[in-house]
Design an enzyme around this catalytic site. Structure first.
Site, short mmCIF file in Angstrom:
data_model
loop_
_atom_site.label_atom_id
_atom_site.label_comp_id
_atom_site.label_asym_id
_atom_site.label_seq_id
_atom_site.Cartn_x
_atom_site.Cartn_y
_atom_site.Cartn_z
N ASP A 192 0.82 -1.22 0.00
CA ASP A 192 0.00 0.00 0.00
C ASP A 192 0.85 1.27 0.00
OD1 ASP A 192 -1.50 -2.25 1.07
OD2 ASP A 192 -3.09 -0.84 1.55
N GLU A 194 -4.52 2.47 -3.41
CA GLU A 194 -5.76 3.04 -2.87
C GLU A 194 -5.52 4.16 -1.86
OE1 GLU A 194 -8.28 0.98 -0.30
OE2 GLU A 194 -6.72 0.79 1.20
N HIS A 244 -1.01 -2.41 6.16
CA HIS A 244 0.18 -1.55 6.11
C HIS A 244 1.34 -2.08 6.96
CE1 HIS A 244 -2.07 2.35 4.70
NE2 HIS A 244 -2.54 1.25 4.13
N ASN A 303 -10.66 -0.79 -0.15
CA ASN A 303 -11.85 -0.14 0.42
C ASN A 303 -11.84 1.38 0.27
OD1 ASN A 303 -9.69 -0.67 2.45
ND2 ASN A 303 -10.96 0.64 3.75
N HIS A 304 -10.67 1.97 -0.04
CA HIS A 304 -10.59 3.42 -0.27
C HIS A 304 -10.60 3.78 -1.76
CE1 HIS A 304 -10.04 4.58 3.90
NE2 HIS A 304 -9.10 3.66 4.04
N HIS A 351 -7.28 -7.69 -0.55
CA HIS A 351 -7.23 -6.50 0.31
C HIS A 351 -8.15 -6.72 1.50
CE1 HIS A 351 -6.00 -2.26 0.66
NE2 HIS A 351 -7.20 -2.05 1.19
N HIS A 398 -3.59 -3.96 2.78
CA HIS A 398 -4.54 -3.20 3.59
C HIS A 398 -4.03 -2.85 4.98
CE1 HIS A 398 -8.23 -1.56 5.25
NE2 HIS A 398 -8.22 -2.46 6.20
#
Length: 259
Positions: free
Chosen positions: A8, A35, A172, A63-64, A145, A170
């Protein structure tokens, strides 16, 4: 063929880390989760083209995906962009893409986990649907993710032997479990992130500490100063689509080298 997957990417500092790494290393194909690449939330057209110019061949999301609203109207025109396949089919963009690289078909699939996210259709069923649509000689990489490590690990066992690479994104935080879980399936629970080393998963630490200690709502701000970490992994495939070696990447670049 040497392929790189980048965890990410968080904001400008994350993009700087990617630029630095790609300028010092050579790959045949580069994939990254984008994302959080635009100020920590979503992606913009400007950032998309910056990453393309940097050398990105494929970009996955999560999700972002739609945090920057322009993505809703531009995703169809971004030929390297892959949004989660198990979101509504009415949304823009594609949930998987096939890229021809050195006469090989490489399919990148993006799936969104449901545990603690609760906003998508079943990723397991969606993988089956996509897998059955692909030519048999296709090399398949899945970016799963998801929040829960258990869901990612379960998916790894579910898709091994069919997908060639399964990597989680996701959280991180890079996990130390890059390994072959089948004769030709490489697995990693989470690829980690590219962003500020001195941060809480990419954002300024003070507001997050305040939130946890005082239990008050705070505004998260992406950390833009200091050294940057670069997380991801690389692997090599031969002419028969066999993975011949793989390496976990966890590097830190001083601020002075990024400017």
């Amino acid at each position: 063929m040497k392929i790189l997957f980048i965890g990410d990417i968080v904001g400008r500092l994350g993009r700087k880390a990617c630029r630095y790494h790609l300028s010092h290393n050579k790959y045949d194909f580069v994939i990254g989760n984008v994302e959080n690449s635009a100020a920590g939330f979503g992606i913009t057209d400007k950032v998309y083209h910056e990453l393309k110019d940097m050398g990105f061949n494929a970009m996955t999301a999560g999700n972002h995906t739609w945090d920057k609203k322009e993505a809703l109207s531009l995703a169809d025109s971004w030929d390297a962009f892959i949004r989660p396949a198990n979101l509504s089919s009415s949304l823009a963009g594609k949930g998987y893409r096939i890229f021809n690289v050195n006469n090989k078909n490489i399919c990148i699939i993006n799936l969104l986990g449901r545990v603690f996210l609760n906003m998508s259709n079943c990723p397991f069923e969606m993988f089956d649907k996509i897998y059955n649509e692909l030519p048999k000689d296709t090399f398949i990489l899945v970016d799963f993710h998801g929040e829960a490590t258990s869901e990612k690990i379960a998916f790894g066992h579910y898709a091994k032997g069919r997908a060639n690479v399964i990597c989680g994104t996701h959280t991180h935080v890079q996990t130390n479990d890059l390994k072959m879980i089948d004769k030709n399936t490489l697995y990693l629970t989470d690829a980690g992130m590219c962003g500020a080393e001195s941060s809480v998963i990419g954002v300024e630490t003070a507001p997050v500490v305040e939130m946890f200690t005082k239990q008050v709502p705070v505004r998260f701000t992406v950390e833009t100063k200091g050294a940057a970490m670069f997380n991801g992994f690389s692997f090599t495939i031969n002419d028969d689509n066999i993975i011949t070696d793989y390496t976990l990447i966890n590097e830190v670049y001083p601020e002075m080298e990024l400017n």
